[in-house]
Design a protein around this motif. Structure first.
Motif, PDB file in Angstrom:
ATOM      1  N   GLN A  96       0.811  -1.217   0.000  1.00 27.70           N
ATOM      2  CA  GLN A  96       0.000   0.000   0.000  1.00 27.70           C
ATOM      3  C   GLN A  96       0.847   1.271   0.000  1.00 27.70           C
ATOM      4  O   GLN A  96       0.495   2.257  -0.647  1.00 27.70           O
ATOM      5  CB  GLN A  96      -0.928  -0.001   1.226  1.00 27.70           C
ATOM      6  CG  GLN A  96      -2.030  -1.049   1.183  1.00 27.70           C
ATOM      7  CD  GLN A  96      -3.070  -0.776   0.110  1.00 27.70           C
ATOM      8  OE1 GLN A  96      -3.390   0.379  -0.190  1.00 27.70           O
ATOM      9  NE2 GLN A  96      -3.621  -1.831  -0.472  1.00 27.70           N
ATOM     10  N   GLU A  97       1.961   1.263   0.726  1.00 26.61           N
ATOM     11  CA  GLU A  97       2.770   2.485   0.823  1.00 26.61           C
ATOM     12  C   GLU A  97       3.431   2.878  -0.496  1.00 26.61           C
ATOM     13  O   GLU A  97       3.965   3.986  -0.619  1.00 26.61           O
ATOM     14  CB  GLU A  97       3.831   2.344   1.924  1.00 26.61           C
ATOM     15  CG  GLU A  97       4.668   1.103   1.852  1.00 26.61           C
ATOM     16  CD  GLU A  97       4.147  -0.007   2.758  1.00 26.61           C
ATOM     17  OE1 GLU A  97       4.986  -0.675   3.380  1.00 26.61           O
ATOM     18  OE2 GLU A  97       2.906  -0.192   2.834  1.00 26.61           O
ATOM     19  N   GLU A  98       3.410   1.966  -1.486  1.00 24.27           N
ATOM     20  CA  GLU A  98       3.971   2.296  -2.802  1.00 24.27           C
ATOM     21  C   GLU A  98       2.962   2.978  -3.720  1.00 24.27           C
ATOM     22  O   GLU A  98       3.330   3.463  -4.796  1.00 24.27           O
ATOM     23  CB  GLU A  98       4.496   1.026  -3.478  1.00 24.27           C
ATOM     24  CG  GLU A  98       5.727   0.438  -2.833  1.00 24.27           C
ATOM     25  CD  GLU A  98       6.205  -0.830  -3.527  1.00 24.27           C
ATOM     26  OE1 GLU A  98       7.389  -1.171  -3.374  1.00 24.27           O
ATOM     27  OE2 GLU A  98       5.395  -1.479  -4.223  1.00 24.27           O
ATOM     28  N   LEU A  99       1.701   3.021  -3.321  1.00 28.14           N
ATOM     29  CA  LEU A  99       0.654   3.573  -4.197  1.00 28.14           C
ATOM     30  C   LEU A  99       0.875   5.046  -4.552  1.00 28.14           C
ATOM     31  O   LEU A  99       0.674   5.420  -5.714  1.00 28.14           O
ATOM     32  CB  LEU A  99      -0.723   3.362  -3.570  1.00 28.14           C
ATOM     33  CG  LEU A  99      -1.203   1.906  -3.505  1.00 28.14           C
ATOM     34  CD1 LEU A  99      -2.559   1.808  -2.825  1.00 28.14           C
ATOM     35  CD2 LEU A  99      -1.271   1.283  -4.904  1.00 28.14           C
ATOM     36  N   VAL A 134      -0.851  -4.944  -5.452  1.00 29.09           N
ATOM     37  CA  VAL A 134      -2.113  -4.321  -5.036  1.00 29.09           C
ATOM     38  C   VAL A 134      -2.653  -3.410  -6.129  1.00 29.09           C
ATOM     39  O   VAL A 134      -3.840  -3.095  -6.159  1.00 29.09           O
ATOM     40  CB  VAL A 134      -1.932  -3.548  -3.715  1.00 29.09           C
ATOM     41  CG1 VAL A 134      -1.598  -4.498  -2.583  1.00 29.09           C
ATOM     42  CG2 VAL A 134      -0.859  -2.469  -3.840  1.00 29.09           C
ATOM     43  N   ALA A 135      -1.762  -2.964  -7.035  1.00 34.26           N
ATOM     44  CA  ALA A 135      -2.146  -2.136  -8.174  1.00 34.26           C
ATOM     45  C   ALA A 135      -0.960  -2.076  -9.127  1.00 34.26           C
ATOM     46  O   ALA A 135       0.154  -2.494  -8.777  1.00 34.26           O
ATOM     47  CB  ALA A 135      -2.548  -0.733  -7.724  1.00 34.26           C
ATOM     48  N   ALA A 136      -1.198  -1.566 -10.328  1.00 34.58           N
ATOM     49  CA  ALA A 136      -0.114  -1.513 -11.310  1.00 34.58           C
ATOM     50  C   ALA A 136      -0.420  -0.470 -12.375  1.00 34.58           C
ATOM     51  O   ALA A 136      -1.548   0.038 -12.476  1.00 34.58           O
ATOM     52  CB  ALA A 136       0.095  -2.877 -11.958  1.00 34.58           C
ATOM     53  N   ILE A 137       0.592  -0.142 -13.138  1.00 39.04           N
ATOM     54  CA  ILE A 137       0.431   0.659 -14.346  1.00 39.04           C
ATOM     55  C   ILE A 137       0.709  -0.265 -15.534  1.00 39.04           C
ATOM     56  O   ILE A 137       1.719  -0.970 -15.553  1.00 39.04           O
ATOM     57  CB  ILE A 137       1.413   1.840 -14.385  1.00 39.04           C
ATOM     58  CG1 ILE A 137       1.188   2.771 -13.204  1.00 39.04           C
ATOM     59  CG2 ILE A 137       1.277   2.610 -15.696  1.00 39.04           C
ATOM     60  CD1 ILE A 137       2.262   3.840 -13.065  1.00 39.04           C
ATOM     61  N   LYS A 138      -0.180  -0.233 -16.492  1.00 33.28           N
ATOM     62  CA  LYS A 138       0.012  -0.980 -17.729  1.00 33.28           C
ATOM     63  C   LYS A 138       0.573  -0.020 -18.777  1.00 33.28           C
ATOM     64  O   LYS A 138      -0.010   1.029 -19.045  1.00 33.28           O
ATOM     65  CB  LYS A 138      -1.314  -1.567 -18.205  1.00 33.28           C
ATOM     66  CG  LYS A 138      -1.222  -2.380 -19.481  1.00 33.28           C
ATOM     67  CD  LYS A 138      -2.590  -2.902 -19.871  1.00 33.28           C
ATOM     68  CE  LYS A 138      -2.563  -3.640 -21.198  1.00 33.28           C
ATOM     69  NZ  LYS A 138      -3.920  -4.085 -21.603  1.00 33.28           N
ATOM     70  N   VAL A 139       1.719  -0.390 -19.343  1.00 37.12           N
ATOM     71  CA  VAL A 139       2.404   0.458 -20.334  1.00 37.12           C
ATOM     72  C   VAL A 139       2.383  -0.285 -21.666  1.00 37.12           C
ATOM     73  O   VAL A 139       3.128  -1.256 -21.863  1.00 37.12           O
ATOM     74  CB  VAL A 139       3.845   0.766 -19.897  1.00 37.12           C
ATOM     75  CG1 VAL A 139       4.485   1.756 -20.866  1.00 37.12           C
ATOM     76  CG2 VAL A 139       3.889   1.302 -18.479  1.00 37.12           C
ATOM     77  N   ALA A 140       1.539   0.165 -22.561  1.00 28.62           N
ATOM     78  CA  ALA A 140       1.288  -0.589 -23.790  1.00 28.62           C
ATOM     79  C   ALA A 140       2.464  -0.590 -24.760  1.00 28.62           C
ATOM     80  O   ALA A 140       2.681  -1.560 -25.490  1.00 28.62           O
ATOM     81  CB  ALA A 140       0.045  -0.031 -24.489  1.00 28.62           C
TER      82      ALA A 140
END
Length: 404
Positions: A96-99, A134-140
């Protein structure tokens, strides 16, 4: 007499020679490389990622070159039928602290005009089923390619254009006069109207050899990798990166699917005791002594001593390395990993201890010196070559009286 001489047969030097012929098709171009094959060092030990440019400060050379280079590299591979895959990547927050850091990175991607989107845990699991996040960025736009194959094709194009590529030819002296440059090499003497220094790990030394003193020195950092054993490659579909530590100028250990199907895991980042030292035991007294005597290194070490110790521990302890990888993929076990070839990053360091974060280009009277070409240099190489030639063309006294 040559019109241009490029020093360095890596992908940046090759792309520059290609760009010279695109602008000056009748020029006489010489490329000298001290090794007996092209792309022997940083290019040949590259992880093969076609970067998107999400990490880089908007407006910087890195951001611009990466975004434009991503497109031009894809077009080059399509034109010459070089195998590549625009597979995309995920940058993963595992806690969570990386969000907040992930959100900052997403905003940077938007500012750099990239196709990025934030995804939750469920969608991440659909893309990379074995990843903990817990979450991510998708880089196409991110992809993979073999940059050695790209370099071989660039060499072929240069030769077909009439260029001379001299392998096994080490530059030993440079004398720059008002109207020409004399280059002493291990294979004889050459004269040229203009010199382009793309010597990578030795770019600072070539700059000094040409008579230009700079405030930077190349400090080598070795990046060590493991490979997943074949039966565990299914754990990684494409490219998986952690959220980078904003206080440390490296991206952290990650997973990279290669064009041949192998999966690399790494790298760490440890000080190299030799500029071309790919093994832990490699040592060169001159290279080591230069670093130890350089005040900028000790200022850097005092700033990042904690991170540096952690990187060294990962180098000597496979268990520590595995633990870092398990933050992204908990299923990974020590027996799933086998040693892989390392790479060496030529990092330009200033005397005040700051790392040169962007491309660093120094103009001379009849020369131009690329003194820092960090990642994403391979991705951006075609655009870097164009920029170098643009800067040369902006000096009319160099080209007005030339035969080409």
């Amino acid at each position: 007499m040559y019109d241009f001489c490029v020093v360095g047969g890596g992908i940046v030097g090759l792309s520059t020679a290609k760009a010279l012929y695109e602008r000056y098709p009748n020029a006489k171009v010489l490329l000298v490389e001290k090794e007996r094959q092209l792309a022997r060092h940083q290019t040949g030990h590259n992880s093969g990622v076609i970067h998107s440019g999400i990490y880089y400060k908007p407006g910087s050379y890195k951001a611009r070159f990466a975004r434009q280079g991503n497109q031009s590299m894809k077009e080059f591979c399509q034109k010459y039928q070089i195998e590549h895959d625009i597979c995309g990547k995920v940058i993963v927050a595992t806690k969570q602290e990386e969000l907040p850091l992930l959100d900052n990175l997403y905003q940077r991607g938007i500012e750099n005009e990239l196709d990025v989107c934030k995804i939750g845990k469920e969608e991440l699991q659909e893309i990379e089923p074995h990843v903990n996040g817990v979450a991510a960025i998708k880089v196409a736009a991110a992809g993979i390619v073999n940059y050695k194959q790209v370099s071989e094709k660039l060499g072929e194009i240069i030769r077909d254009s009439g260029g001379d590529i001299r392998l096994g030819t080490k530059v030993e002296g440079i004398t720059e006069s008002h109207d020409e440059i004399t280059i002493e090499t291990s294979k004889g003497t050459y004269k040229t109207r203009f010199l382009i220094n793309c010597a990578g790990l030795h770019s600072d030394r070539v700059t000094n050899m040409a008579g230009y003193k700079t405030d930077v020195k190349i400090v080598p950092f070795r990046g060590e990798y493991y490979k997943l054993v074949p039966e565990k490659r299914h754990l990684v579909k494409n490219l998986i990166y952690p959220v980078p530590n904003p206080k440390f100028p490296f991206l952290g250990v990650h997973f990279t699917r290669m064009i041949g199907g192998e999966v690399d895991a790494g790298p760490n980042a440890v000080l190299g005791f030799k500029r071309e030292g790919y093994r832990k035991t490699d040592f060169n007294l001159k290279d080591f002594s230069e670093v130890m005597r350089y005040p900028g290194f000790w200022k850097l070490a005092s700033k990042f001593w904690g991170e540096g110790i952690e990187e060294m521990l990962r180098s000597v302890s496979k268990a520590r390395f595995v633990a870092s990888l398990q933050e992204l993929i908990p299923e990974i076990q020590a027996e799933d990993l086998i040693p892989a070839p390392a790479g060496v990053r030529a990092q330009a360091l200033k005397t005040d201890g700051s790392m040169v974060d962007d491309f660093y280009i120094i103009p001379g009277e009849r020369s131009i010196h690329i003194c820092n070409a960090p990642s994403p240099a391979a991705t951006a190489s075609i655009e870097i070559g164009k920029e170098i030639v643009r800067q040369i063309a902006a000096q009319p006294h160099l080209t007005e009286a030339a035969s080409f």
